[in-house]
Write a protein that holds these residues in place. Structure first.
Motif, PDB file in Angstrom:
ATOM      1  N   LEU A  76       0.828  -1.214   0.000  1.00  0.00           N
ATOM      2  CA  LEU A  76       0.000   0.000   0.000  1.00  0.00           C
ATOM      3  C   LEU A  76       0.861   1.263   0.000  1.00  0.00           C
ATOM      4  CD1 LEU A  76      -3.146   0.696   2.082  1.00  0.00           C
ATOM      5  CD2 LEU A  76      -1.261   2.274   2.273  1.00  0.00           C
TER       6      LEU A  76
ATOM      7  N   VAL B  21      -6.254   3.259  -2.533  1.00  0.00           N
ATOM      8  CA  VAL B  21      -6.213   1.848  -2.127  1.00  0.00           C
ATOM      9  C   VAL B  21      -7.118   1.604  -0.918  1.00  0.00           C
ATOM     10  CG1 VAL B  21      -4.734  -0.029  -1.313  1.00  0.00           C
ATOM     11  CG2 VAL B  21      -3.827   1.641  -2.952  1.00  0.00           C
TER      12      VAL B  21
ATOM     13  N   PHE C 241      -7.689  -0.994   2.037  1.00  0.00           N
ATOM     14  CA  PHE C 241      -7.010  -2.076   2.755  1.00  0.00           C
ATOM     15  C   PHE C 241      -8.041  -2.764   3.636  1.00  0.00           C
ATOM     16  CE2 PHE C 241      -4.964  -3.704   6.561  1.00  0.00           C
ATOM     17  CZ  PHE C 241      -3.851  -4.376   6.074  1.00  0.00           C
TER      18      PHE C 241
ATOM     19  N   LEU D  84      -6.220  -6.021  -0.695  1.00  0.00           N
ATOM     20  CA  LEU D  84      -6.041  -4.627  -1.104  1.00  0.00           C
ATOM     21  C   LEU D  84      -6.696  -4.393  -2.447  1.00  0.00           C
ATOM     22  CD1 LEU D  84      -3.135  -5.474   0.531  1.00  0.00           C
ATOM     23  CD2 LEU D  84      -3.101  -2.988   0.421  1.00  0.00           C
TER      24      LEU D  84
END
Lengths: 209, 146
Positions: A29, A138, A140, A206
């Protein structure tokens, strides 16, 4: 597999086990966000000092929305039981989210949130979260493996930018079946999904928008 | 790099100490613009704006504040609704309950504090002071008491 794992305190009756793991998912990430000078991040968990320290040291602007406390046994019921069948009040849960401009976020941290809500509410929740992410942002997610049946109260935080810390497992069972990778991929059709397996019974999923 | 202190155990309790030159007592309900040059402890209810550019504001465990707050340091044990900007430090204790955005050069955050809003470090302390003109008042002003 995580590069390293350690238990900070030996388990003893009544003690909370604190485990920290270097996370390949988090490393990935931060690699995606390496050019982001001031990442804007939504933390969907209870406010944890360690997480805030790690993110603020990265010069992030952090939005805090506690979407997990609503699932504690003593929290008000999120189900509308006047209807048959009962309806999960996702809107009530999402009232915890502060105002966030659409398409503005670099990342969203979802600590086992998808394991706590019913599958029927997942599409709308995912759609809302993805709407906050900018292109290239992104999401997560921590998701339990299918053999993990307890630990719905587990507290997660960032001990460092790429180190996940788990404070105790707890005995609270999960109410719903585990979310599968196929389900996630089905919900994220317009995004790239990457999964990292860990040694501690959880998947790091992710999603890059 | 922001200075961020994190405590997993309870910080020492905020004493009702004599260092606070002004205390807004638990039975008071105040609305208005509050500015001054002395530290302030709010144990009652306040609604409006707070401007203490060179001093500390403490919102006690029973305190309820609905205001935009500018101060040198802000310590929260109670409830705040509104944006908090502190030049030096924002200190959130585990009983803190905040709806609003937080900006400061450094933070101390105790696990258990509740926040719905954003948290952001500010590097230049002068940024804070420039957002709002400083009051020339040398006394804490409480324009209306309800």
């Amino acid at each position: 597999m995580p590069a390293s794992s350690r238990t900070a305190r030996a388990p003893s009756p009544g003690a909370v086990t604190v485990t920290a793991n270097v996370s390949l998912g988090l490393e990935w990430l931060w690699q995606q966000l390496q050019d982001d000078r001031q990442p804007k991040i939504l933390d969907c968990g209870r406010m944890q000092g360690a997480t805030m320290r790690a993110l603020l040291e990265r010069e992030a602007k952090v939005y805090v929305a506690d979407l997990l406390s609503a699932f504690r046994p003593d929290a008000p019921d999120l189900w509308d039981r006047s209807q048959d069948p009962p309806v999960f009040r996702l809107g009530e849960l999402l009232r915890q989210v502060p105002p966030i401009p659409s398409g503005s976020l670099s990342a969203v941290f979802s600590w086992q949130l998808f394991d706590l809500i019913p599958a029927s509410a997942l599409p709308e929740l995912v759609e809302r979260i993805l709407s906050y992410l900018r292109p290239g942002g992104v999401l997560f997610c921590l998701l339990r493996d299918s053999n993990v049946r307890e630990g719905a109260e587990t507290r997660w935080c960032l001990e460092a930018l790429s180190t996940l810390r788990k404070d105790g497992d707890g005995a609270m069972p999960f109410a719903y079946p585990p979310v599968t990778n196929r389900q996630i991929e089905g919900l994220m059709l317009s995004a790239n999904v990457k999964t990292f397996l860990t040694r501690f019974g959880w998947r790091e999923v992710l999603v890059r928008k | 790099m922001p200075d961020i202190a994190v405590s997993r155990t309870a910080n020492p309790p905020i004493p009702t100490n004599p260092n606070h030159s002004t205390v807004l007592g638990g039975s008071l309900v105040v609305k208005g613009e509050l500015s001054g040059q002395e530290d302030l402890l709010i144990e009652g209810q306040f609604e409006g704006t707070v401007d203490l550019p060179d001093n500390a504001l403490t919102v006690g465990a029973q305190g309820k504040v609905k205001a935009e707050i500018h101060a040198r340091q802000v310590i929260v044990l109670g409830t705040v609704e509104g944006k908090i900007t502190a030049k030096d430090k924002i200190d959130l204790r585990k009983t803190a309950n905040i709806i609003g955005d937080l900006a400061s050069a450094s933070f101390a955050i105790e696990d258990g504090a509740y926040v719905k809003g954003s948290v952001e470090s500010i590097r230049e302390t002068r940024e804070v002071g420039q957002e709002k003109p400083r009051s020339q008042s040398h006394k804490t002003a409480l324009p209306s008491v309800v």
